[in-house]
Design a protein around this motif. Sequence first.
Motif, short mmCIF file in Angstrom:
data_model
loop_
_atom_site.label_atom_id
_atom_site.label_comp_id
_atom_site.label_asym_id
_atom_site.label_seq_id
_atom_site.Cartn_x
_atom_site.Cartn_y
_atom_site.Cartn_z
N ALA A 187 40.36 50.27 38.07
CA ALA A 187 41.33 49.39 37.44
C ALA A 187 42.54 50.19 36.97
CB ALA A 187 40.69 48.65 36.26
N ASP A 226 46.21 50.13 38.78
CA ASP A 226 47.29 49.63 37.94
C ASP A 226 48.52 50.52 38.09
OD1 ASP A 226 48.16 47.72 35.98
OD2 ASP A 226 48.24 49.41 34.59
N LYS A 256 49.45 50.76 43.23
CA LYS A 256 48.90 49.59 43.93
C LYS A 256 48.44 49.91 45.35
CE LYS A 256 49.76 46.18 40.91
NZ LYS A 256 49.29 47.08 39.80
N LEU A 278 39.83 43.84 42.01
CA LEU A 278 40.68 44.95 41.59
C LEU A 278 41.60 45.42 42.70
CD1 LEU A 278 38.17 47.15 39.58
CD2 LEU A 278 40.18 45.96 38.70
N ASN A 328 45.17 40.13 42.11
CA ASN A 328 46.02 41.31 42.25
C ASN A 328 46.55 41.38 43.67
OD1 ASN A 328 44.62 41.48 39.95
ND2 ASN A 328 43.74 43.51 40.34
#
Lengths: 207, 207
Positions: A66, A70, A73, A95, B136
């Motif tokens: 995660a 973050d 990407k 995720l 995401n």
Amino acid sequence: MKILIVDDDRLVCASLKTIIEAQGDIEVIGMGHNGEEAIALYHQLKPDVLLMDIRMEVMTGLEAAAVILDADKAARILFLTTFLDDEYIIKALKLGAKGYIIKQNFESIVPSLRAVQIGQSVFGQDIVTKIPGLLNQLDHREANSFDLSDKELELIDRVAQGLSNREIASSLYLSEGTVRNRISVILEKLNLRDRTQLAIFYYKNMA
Amino acid sequence: MKILIVDDDRLVCASLKTIIEAQGDIEVIGMGHNGEEAIALYHQLKPDVLLMDIRMEVMTGLEAAAVILDADKAARILFLTTFLDDEYIIKALKLGAKGYIIKQNFESIVPSLRAVQIGQSVFGQDIVTKIPGLLNQLDHREANSFDLSDKELELIDRVAQGLSNREIASSLYLSEGTVRNRISVILEKLNLRDRTQLAIFYYKNMA
DNA sequence: GATAGGGTATGACAAATGTCACCATTTATG
DNA sequence: CATAAATGGTGACATTTGTCATACCCTATC
């Protein structure tokens, strides 16, 4: 190809390294043993693929993933699992992980790494069989704030699949002329000019 | 590893064979051009992996896969697709196919074959992103393994904005004819048919 | 200097697309 | 019942789109 391995079992780490480096063109540029190390090493080493245990002490692979995703990407993370757990897998996919590998299945590791490196995702067959069902659950998209009939939505759908009027006609048992007319009406309603703009509209507002 | 290739485009068949056999340890033991041939050849040759176009004349890859998997549950079938076959892909997975490969993405073919041979499944990232809750957004931006020049990418961008050839021409200070020609080349490269499919491709793989 | 590859351009052509006028059938609703 | 709304249809038409052959210019490379 540069790989970073993170697994709290040192024996597993060593085995993986041996297997992977036997390939010649793949290099293990670092090894870590918990989620925190994963994060630090990832940013330090920038591997092509991060091969990480999904469950670890201190900080799990999921948590680490995660954080890493973050910040980056485009990170390619492939999880190592010892058993199949829907919960973990689904979370991993949410995720943005590239897939998972069963640890014991050594032979699958190298091909999977290569697949991930060129942008594919890798799963075991078990999860695959579940995907269609999962997709169906999701398929109830409600994006009809426009005054469009069911038929019209169906037509839009086909256009957004890239079908020609002829193909749409035959797939819906309509005449090509009718398809043309109805699409013309849809374009008018949505204030668009042509089918390409309609497809774009679909992917921006209805997909 | 023994491979059977089935695609109704002979050129694609030949290209695949070349790429695959360049590996040395993988052998293309047969080639077919429609679903019926796929079934016959599969049973005759018993390949490790069947690499098959999902859409073909006479009998689609899907139909053929249904027949083959019905007779041999362990058959490893990998579909070749052209970006626009979402529905087909879902059906393919339901049938028990091992995954799919984007035809144009040549580099992914060999690794995918190896992954499938050892029992993994392979997908493009696009399918994965549709799994429930996968909010995401992943970046597919590196979808440029397709040998597209900067100019071509610029053109694709305009098409994906819904511009007509004339508009693109004037916005880039080119003649309309040039725009037509260059888009024609792009379509050829990506194995697409028209600008609508190109826009769809963009939003699925490059946005 | 020759050659190959990108980029730009034309003209011609077939096919696909979007629009329009107009008509028929079915369904829902007052 | 009458009317409207939604659906399916035809034929004609102008445009747009995609393809092809062919050509010119420039640059990098052999």
